[in-house]
Design a protein around this motif. Structure first.
Motif, PDB file in Angstrom:
ATOM      1  N   PHE A 208     -18.972  -9.935 -30.171  1.00  0.00           N
ATOM      2  CA  PHE A 208     -20.243  -9.207 -30.180  1.00  0.00           C
ATOM      3  C   PHE A 208     -20.785  -9.102 -28.762  1.00  0.00           C
ATOM      4  N   THR A 209     -21.415  -7.992 -28.459  1.00  0.00           N
ATOM      5  CA  THR A 209     -22.032  -7.802 -27.150  1.00  0.00           C
ATOM      6  C   THR A 209     -23.445  -7.276 -27.319  1.00  0.00           C
ATOM      7  N   PRO A 210     -24.429  -7.821 -26.598  1.00  0.00           N
ATOM      8  CA  PRO A 210     -25.813  -7.364 -26.726  1.00  0.00           C
ATOM      9  C   PRO A 210     -26.130  -6.127 -25.891  1.00  0.00           C
ATOM     10  N   HIS A 211     -25.159  -5.628 -25.116  1.00  0.00           N
ATOM     11  CA  HIS A 211     -25.379  -4.434 -24.303  1.00  0.00           C
ATOM     12  C   HIS A 211     -24.965  -3.189 -25.078  1.00  0.00           C
ATOM     13  N   SER A 212     -25.740  -2.128 -24.945  1.00  0.00           N
ATOM     14  CA  SER A 212     -25.461  -0.904 -25.699  1.00  0.00           C
ATOM     15  C   SER A 212     -24.141  -0.260 -25.298  1.00  0.00           C
ATOM     16  N   ASP A 213     -23.732  -0.417 -24.046  1.00  0.00           N
ATOM     17  CA  ASP A 213     -22.466   0.142 -23.582  1.00  0.00           C
ATOM     18  C   ASP A 213     -21.395  -0.941 -23.426  1.00  0.00           C
ATOM     19  N   GLY A 214     -21.595  -2.094 -24.054  1.00  0.00           N
ATOM     20  CA  GLY A 214     -20.598  -3.145 -24.063  1.00  0.00           C
ATOM     21  C   GLY A 214     -20.312  -3.712 -22.683  1.00  0.00           C
ATOM     22  N   LEU A 215     -19.049  -4.009 -22.444  1.00  0.00           N
ATOM     23  CA  LEU A 215     -18.630  -4.590 -21.173  1.00  0.00           C
ATOM     24  C   LEU A 215     -18.155  -3.556 -20.164  1.00  0.00           C
ATOM     25  N   VAL A 216     -18.264  -2.288 -20.508  1.00  0.00           N
ATOM     26  CA  VAL A 216     -17.775  -1.232 -19.618  1.00  0.00           C
ATOM     27  C   VAL A 216     -18.394  -1.317 -18.225  1.00  0.00           C
TER      28      VAL A 216
END
Length: 477
Positions: A208-216
């Motif tokens: 899971f990632t809390p950023h809207s654009d993930g780890l990009v």
């Protein structure tokens, strides 16, 4: 006046009430303890289902969403199962759909689920019965691979070590990630929250990632990628291996057979996955084709670590070529170590099957590894786990094909990702109607606890046969 109770009789009744209450409580505890001892696997299933139901209820609350509206049951259930089963598949945006409370509920679900189904069941049985029965101890002992007889009475201490070790590793990861988010310009509170969220998500192989654009945005930032890879790698090894490494470090003579097989197969899959993924995607303009050589290497290593259960991704899964999709399917199905936060059929299962094949090819009657003989019962359990996993994946893939009408490639990818609790996705989960989400939810639940419970149940089901039938070999192959 004869019908009026005296003060003395009323006092006796009041004194007897707590005694009756304690008697009923003791009866309930004895019944619960008997259920725990006789059917620890069933208790584990019940415990995990109850935890999922609680987190589904919490995620259905208006306070859990950023908009303040109720989340539909199928979406709340899917997210709760994905969190508790440490999968990472999502049908709504983690960053935009859920409020801080919703994200907090999710990450607590990941932490609880990451402790493991057998650990949860053992903790519950300790709380109910104040002790573990022999069968319950054997199940916890089997899940953590503590083969020494002296540890049979120390399962409670081992469970405390498991929880303490998990928290210590997650705190260390948080301390590595939070300063980097601060340097990148995030406010302290937000940077701390992102550090906590990513550390729990990484160690528990949730993705899971809390950023809207993930780890990009961080696809070349080693300050963030390296801690995430380290957390996923340690989580995928399993508690027994981590304990062995802490106790004996690099003194391989004191390593257990389980630790040796886990580290060997994990290393092979890590190196092979890096080379094959990098070669397959080296010239693909949709993924890493336009990057520098250094960035291509980083992406290849990151993909190899995450594919077997981590679930974090730096490239669009839909842009990968078919060879890479097939490679990813195989690595996801393999999974990580036993009694770990990773999913799949587990690397020791693969090791046992390959050792059995080699022994059969050489004509050996025993299956051996590192100077130890592997019992036939272990091989039967390995076969059962593989067959069960393949059957579940096949049935679920067929169901998704009927429900969605998508291609076999996407349906198989999503199904294996759900069963192996990986979390990589072609976005098919979000495109599914509610019936498809229920299928994937059931598959995540079965993938997380099904093979573990089956292996533990088969290990404990030892019957002494008083007679044997005449032996006859069928033709194989």
């Amino acid at each position: 006046m004869g019908n009026i109770p005296s003060f003395e009789s009323a006092g006796r009744q009041r004194a007897a009430a707590p005694v009756r209450w304690r008697t009923r409580l003791d009866q309930w505890r004895r019944a619960s303890a008997e259920f725990t001892v006789r059917s620890p696997a069933r208790l584990a299933l019940f415990t995990f289902a109850l935890v999922i139901a609680i987190f589904t209820s919490l995620l259905s609350l208006p306070a859990a969403t950023a908009s303040g509206q109720h989340t539909p049951l199928h979406d709340a259930l899917f997210t709760a199962v994905s969190a508790v089963c440490v999968t990472g598949l999502t049908v709504v945006s983690t960053a935009t759909h859920w409020s801080f409370f919703g994200q907090l509920v999710m990450i607590i679900g990941v932490f609880v689920g990451g402790l493991g189904i057998l650990t949860l069941a053992s903790v519950l049985s300790l709380a109910v019965s104040k002790r573990l029965g022999v069968r319950g101890k054997l199940m916890a002992q089997n899940s953590m691979n503590t083969s020494a007889a002296s540890t049979l009475g120390e399962v409670g201490a081992l469970l405390r070590i498991v929880i303490t070790t998990s928290v210590a590793i997650e705190v260390a990861l948080m301390l590595m990630l939070t300063p980097r988010f601060l340097i990148l310009g995030e406010p302290f509170g937000q940077a701390l929250w992102h550090g906590i969220f990513y550390s729990i998500s990484a160690y528990n192989n949730a993705g899971f990632t809390p950023h809207s654009d993930g780890l990009v945005p961080y696809e070349t930032d080693l300050w963030i990628l390296v801690p995430l890879m380290l957390g996923v790698f340690l989580g995928s090894l399993g508690f027994p291996v981590v304990m062995i490494l802490i106790a004996h470090r690099f003194n391989t003579k004191k390593w257990t057979l389980h630790a040796k097989l886990t580290l060997l197969v994990t290393s092979i899959l890590l190196v092979a996955g890096t080379l094959l993924w990098g070669l397959a995607e080296w010239s693909n303009p949709g993924t890493i084709g336009g990057m520098s050589t250094g960035d291509k290497v980083i992406h290849s290593v990151f993909a190899s670590v995450m594919t077997r259960s981590g679930g974090f991704n730096l490239v669009d899964m839909n842009e990968m070529n078919q060879v890479t999709m097939l490679l990813t399917d195989a690595l996801m199905f393999a999974g990580g170590g036993s009694a770990s936060t990773a999913g799949g059929i587990k690397v020791t299962t693969i090791a046992v099957m390959f050792l059995a094949i080699f022994a059969e090819a050489r004509g050996d009657t025993d299956v051996r590894a590192f100077g130890r003989r592997i019992p036939e019962g272990t091989m039967r359990v390995a076969i059962s786990v593989i067959v069960l996993g393949a059957t579940l994946v096949s049935l679920a893939t067929a169901a998704l094909l009927v429900i969605s009408g998508t291609s076999l490639e996407r349906a198989l990818f999503e199904t294996i990702s759900a069963f192996a609790t990986v979390g990589l996705s072609t976005n098919l989960s979000a495109e599914m109607p509610p019936s498809g989400k229920y299928v994937l939810s059931a598959l995540m639940f079965a993938g997380r606890i099904g093979t573990i419970t089956l292996a533990a149940a088969l290990t404990l089901r030892q019957r002494n046969q008083l007679y044997h039938f005449p032996e006859e070999r069928p033709i194989i192959g």
